[in-house]
Design a protein around this motif. Structure first.
Motif, mmCIF file in Angstrom:
data_model
loop_
_atom_site.group_PDB
_atom_site.id
_atom_site.type_symbol
_atom_site.label_atom_id
_atom_site.label_comp_id
_atom_site.label_asym_id
_atom_site.label_seq_id
_atom_site.Cartn_x
_atom_site.Cartn_y
_atom_site.Cartn_z
ATOM 1 N N VAL A 15 38.514 38.059 49.075
ATOM 2 C CA VAL A 15 38.007 37.134 48.054
ATOM 3 C C VAL A 15 38.862 37.199 46.793
ATOM 4 O O VAL A 15 39.208 36.161 46.192
ATOM 5 C CB VAL A 15 36.530 37.443 47.732
ATOM 6 C CG1 VAL A 15 36.053 36.636 46.523
ATOM 7 C CG2 VAL A 15 35.645 37.163 48.934
ATOM 8 N N GLU A 16 39.233 38.407 46.377
ATOM 9 C CA GLU A 16 40.062 38.574 45.179
ATOM 10 C C GLU A 16 41.438 37.969 45.378
ATOM 11 O O GLU A 16 42.004 37.371 44.444
ATOM 12 C CB GLU A 16 40.172 40.056 44.828
ATOM 13 C CG GLU A 16 38.909 40.652 44.247
ATOM 14 C CD GLU A 16 39.037 42.130 43.962
ATOM 15 O OE1 GLU A 16 38.248 42.647 43.155
ATOM 16 O OE2 GLU A 16 39.936 42.782 44.548
ATOM 17 N N ILE A 17 42.002 38.122 46.567
ATOM 18 C CA ILE A 17 43.310 37.531 46.853
ATOM 19 C C ILE A 17 43.239 36.011 46.767
ATOM 20 O O ILE A 17 44.115 35.356 46.175
ATOM 21 C CB ILE A 17 43.812 37.968 48.245
ATOM 22 C CG1 ILE A 17 44.166 39.461 48.227
ATOM 23 C CG2 ILE A 17 45.024 37.147 48.672
ATOM 24 C CD1 ILE A 17 44.494 40.018 49.590
ATOM 25 N N GLY A 20 42.770 35.069 43.101
ATOM 26 C CA GLY A 20 44.009 35.309 42.374
ATOM 27 C C GLY A 20 45.053 34.246 42.659
ATOM 28 O O GLY A 20 45.721 33.748 41.743
ATOM 29 N N CYS A 21 45.200 33.876 43.936
ATOM 30 C CA CYS A 21 46.187 32.858 44.314
ATOM 31 C C CYS A 21 45.792 31.483 43.784
ATOM 32 O O CYS A 21 46.618 30.763 43.210
ATOM 33 C CB CYS A 21 46.354 32.822 45.828
ATOM 34 S SG CYS A 21 47.141 34.291 46.523
ATOM 35 N N LEU A 22 44.520 31.127 43.962
ATOM 36 C CA LEU A 22 44.060 29.815 43.505
ATOM 37 C C LEU A 22 44.066 29.715 41.978
ATOM 38 O O LEU A 22 44.520 28.714 41.409
ATOM 39 C CB LEU A 22 42.652 29.537 44.035
ATOM 40 C CG LEU A 22 42.522 29.307 45.548
ATOM 41 C CD1 LEU A 22 41.062 29.099 45.930
ATOM 42 C CD2 LEU A 22 43.364 28.121 45.991
ATOM 43 N N GLY A 23 43.562 30.762 41.303
ATOM 44 C CA GLY A 23 43.481 30.731 39.844
ATOM 45 C C GLY A 23 44.848 30.677 39.185
ATOM 46 O O GLY A 23 45.117 29.807 38.342
ATOM 47 N N ASN A 24 45.729 31.586 39.574
ATOM 48 C CA ASN A 24 47.060 31.612 38.971
ATOM 49 C C ASN A 24 47.902 30.423 39.409
ATOM 50 O O ASN A 24 48.692 29.883 38.630
ATOM 51 C CB ASN A 24 47.761 32.929 39.332
ATOM 52 C CG ASN A 24 47.139 34.123 38.636
ATOM 53 O OD1 ASN A 24 47.214 34.255 37.419
ATOM 54 N ND2 ASN A 24 46.505 34.999 39.401
ATOM 55 N N PHE A 58 52.568 39.488 41.860
ATOM 56 C CA PHE A 58 51.914 40.792 41.797
ATOM 57 C C PHE A 58 50.837 40.934 42.864
ATOM 58 O O PHE A 58 50.710 41.981 43.508
ATOM 59 C CB PHE A 58 51.315 40.988 40.404
ATOM 60 C CG PHE A 58 50.592 42.286 40.221
ATOM 61 C CD1 PHE A 58 51.284 43.482 40.226
ATOM 62 C CD2 PHE A 58 49.219 42.324 40.053
ATOM 63 C CE1 PHE A 58 50.626 44.693 40.056
ATOM 64 C CE2 PHE A 58 48.552 43.525 39.881
ATOM 65 C CZ PHE A 58 49.256 44.705 39.890
ATOM 66 N N VAL A 59 50.048 39.871 43.052
ATOM 67 C CA VAL A 59 49.001 39.893 44.081
ATOM 68 C C VAL A 59 49.612 40.135 45.460
ATOM 69 O O VAL A 59 49.121 40.961 46.240
ATOM 70 C CB VAL A 59 48.204 38.573 44.059
ATOM 71 C CG1 VAL A 59 47.318 38.459 45.302
ATOM 72 C CG2 VAL A 59 47.334 38.493 42.805
ATOM 73 N N TRP A 60 50.692 39.435 45.745
ATOM 74 C CA TRP A 60 51.310 39.589 47.068
ATOM 75 C C TRP A 60 52.014 40.930 47.212
ATOM 76 O O TRP A 60 52.118 41.468 48.318
ATOM 77 C CB TRP A 60 52.281 38.442 47.321
ATOM 78 C CG TRP A 60 51.563 37.172 47.659
ATOM 79 C CD1 TRP A 60 51.363 36.091 46.842
ATOM 80 C CD2 TRP A 60 50.882 36.879 48.876
ATOM 81 N NE1 TRP A 60 50.608 35.133 47.479
ATOM 82 C CE2 TRP A 60 50.308 35.587 48.737
ATOM 83 C CE3 TRP A 60 50.699 37.561 50.073
ATOM 84 C CZ2 TRP A 60 49.571 34.981 49.752
ATOM 85 C CZ3 TRP A 60 49.971 36.958 51.082
ATOM 86 C CH2 TRP A 60 49.420 35.697 50.927
ATOM 87 N N PRO A 275 44.476 40.840 37.932
ATOM 88 C CA PRO A 275 45.122 39.526 37.899
ATOM 89 C C PRO A 275 44.213 38.385 38.319
ATOM 90 O O PRO A 275 44.364 37.257 37.837
ATOM 91 C CB PRO A 275 46.297 39.686 38.886
ATOM 92 C CG PRO A 275 45.866 40.753 39.828
ATOM 93 C CD PRO A 275 45.035 41.691 39.012
ATOM 94 N N SER A 276 43.253 38.662 39.203
ATOM 95 C CA SER A 276 42.363 37.598 39.666
ATOM 96 C C SER A 276 41.320 37.238 38.615
ATOM 97 O O SER A 276 41.127 36.063 38.278
ATOM 98 C CB SER A 276 41.669 38.028 40.963
ATOM 99 O OG SER A 276 42.602 38.325 41.978
ATOM 100 N N GLY A 277 40.634 38.262 38.085
ATOM 101 C CA GLY A 277 39.606 38.016 37.085
ATOM 102 C C GLY A 277 40.163 37.461 35.783
ATOM 103 O O GLY A 277 39.562 36.572 35.163
#
Length: 312
Positions: A15-17, A20-24, A58-60, A275-277
């Motif tokens: 969910v966080e990934i 994070g991907c959608l938000g950023n 960073f997420v990846w 990074p996601s939040g």
């Protein structure tokens, strides 16, 4: 029980990934589209776009480290793989944190109210201040990378002499412990900068409110609102960054934890919350991004309602 915890952490991680991907990705796309349309790219939009792109990387990078450590832990012993993973993680983490710090500096210089000549000079040169901050951070990044690569050479050579190449060795986490500890120490510097900005913003707000009371004016004037909004952004960043920093410290000592699989998932979940939040907070705190987000939500709702009406 352990399997249930691992599944819950894995779901949280996924969910966080996605967030994070959608938000950023949303932040980067909206700002780039606005730039192509208006042919203007403000400083805050530049920082937000660069921050969003660095957060995506960073997420990846965190996801890659997790997959390799869990599925192919023997790869972490080779010097080449250690350098690739640690350097990529270090660079993406560095820009993720320092660009967020530059954003805090921007809000501080634009919103805070001090009569000091040095502060006024910095306010008029906010773009230069941000550029110099990034330049100094690049020097710190260079030192950080040099130290990490030196540690990797020493650790791998020592591992070759004293240990076998068995993937079941319990000493694998020790190889990445020193580089991770080094990264943790370097990430403490922007945290200190942001904390200082937070304290100065509080002091500026206190002085402003005191001045408003002295002149019998409403405390909810535009300057007060701007102060509170900036404080909310900085506080959120500090809160998420503190959790992230504590997760780094815990990960540096993970070789003392027996349940490494669960602990790795906990660390990744905590680390990705940063990074996601923070991307969600940036979207809600920026009027242009918030309006674009609400427009998309309205369009999706309209499309869904239209699909329901057209269905037999």
């Amino acid at each position: 029980m352990k399997v249930t915890v691992e599944c819950a952490l894995l779901i949280t991680l996924i969910v966080e990934i996605i967030i994070g991907c959608l938000g950023n990705g949303f932040i980067a796309v909206v700002n780039i589209m606005d730039w192509t349309k208006r042919r203007r790219f403000s400083l805050v939009d530049q920082i937000l776009t660069a921050l969003a792109i660095s957060r995506l990387a960073f997420v990846w990078s965190l996801l890659t480290v997790l997959v390799i450590s869990e599925l192919h832990s023997s790869l972490l012993i080779t010097r080449k793989m250690l350098r690739i993973i640690n350097n990529f993680w270090t660079v993406t983490n560095h820009f993720s944190i320092w660009l967020a710090t530059c954003l805090s500096i921007f809000y501080f210089l634009k919103i805070a109210n001090f009569s000091n000549s040095i502060f006024l000079s910095l306010r008029w040169r906010v773009k230069t201040v941000v550029s110099l901050t990034l330049l100094v951070s690049l020097l710190l990044l260079l030192v950080n990378v040099i130290i990490i690569n030196t540690c990797i050479v020493i650790l791998v050579e020592g591992y070759k002499v004293n240990m076998s190449y068995s993937s079941h060795s319990n000493n694998n986490p020790q190889i990445s412990r020193i580089p991770l500890f080094t990264n943790t120490m370097f990430t403490f510097i922007p945290f200190t900068v942001t904390l200082t900005i937070f304290l100065l913003l509080i002091f500026s707000l206190w002085r402003h409110l005191k001045k408003m009371q002295h002149h019998a004016k409403s405390p909810r004037d535009p300057s007060t609102t701007a102060h509170i909004k900036a404080l909310q952004m900085v506080v959120t960043f500090l809160f998420l960054y503190t959790i992230f920093f504590l997760a780094l410290v815990m990960q540096a000592w993970k070789n003392e934890i027996q349940s490494k699989t669960v602990f790795n998932l906990v660390f990744e979940s905590i680390a990705l919350a940063f990074p996601s939040g923070h991307s969600c907070v940036l979207i809600l705190g920026n009027s242009k991004l918030r309006q674009a987000f609400l427009t998309i939500i309205w369009w999706l709702r309209s499309s869904f309602n239209a699909a329901e009406l057209s269905s037999p």
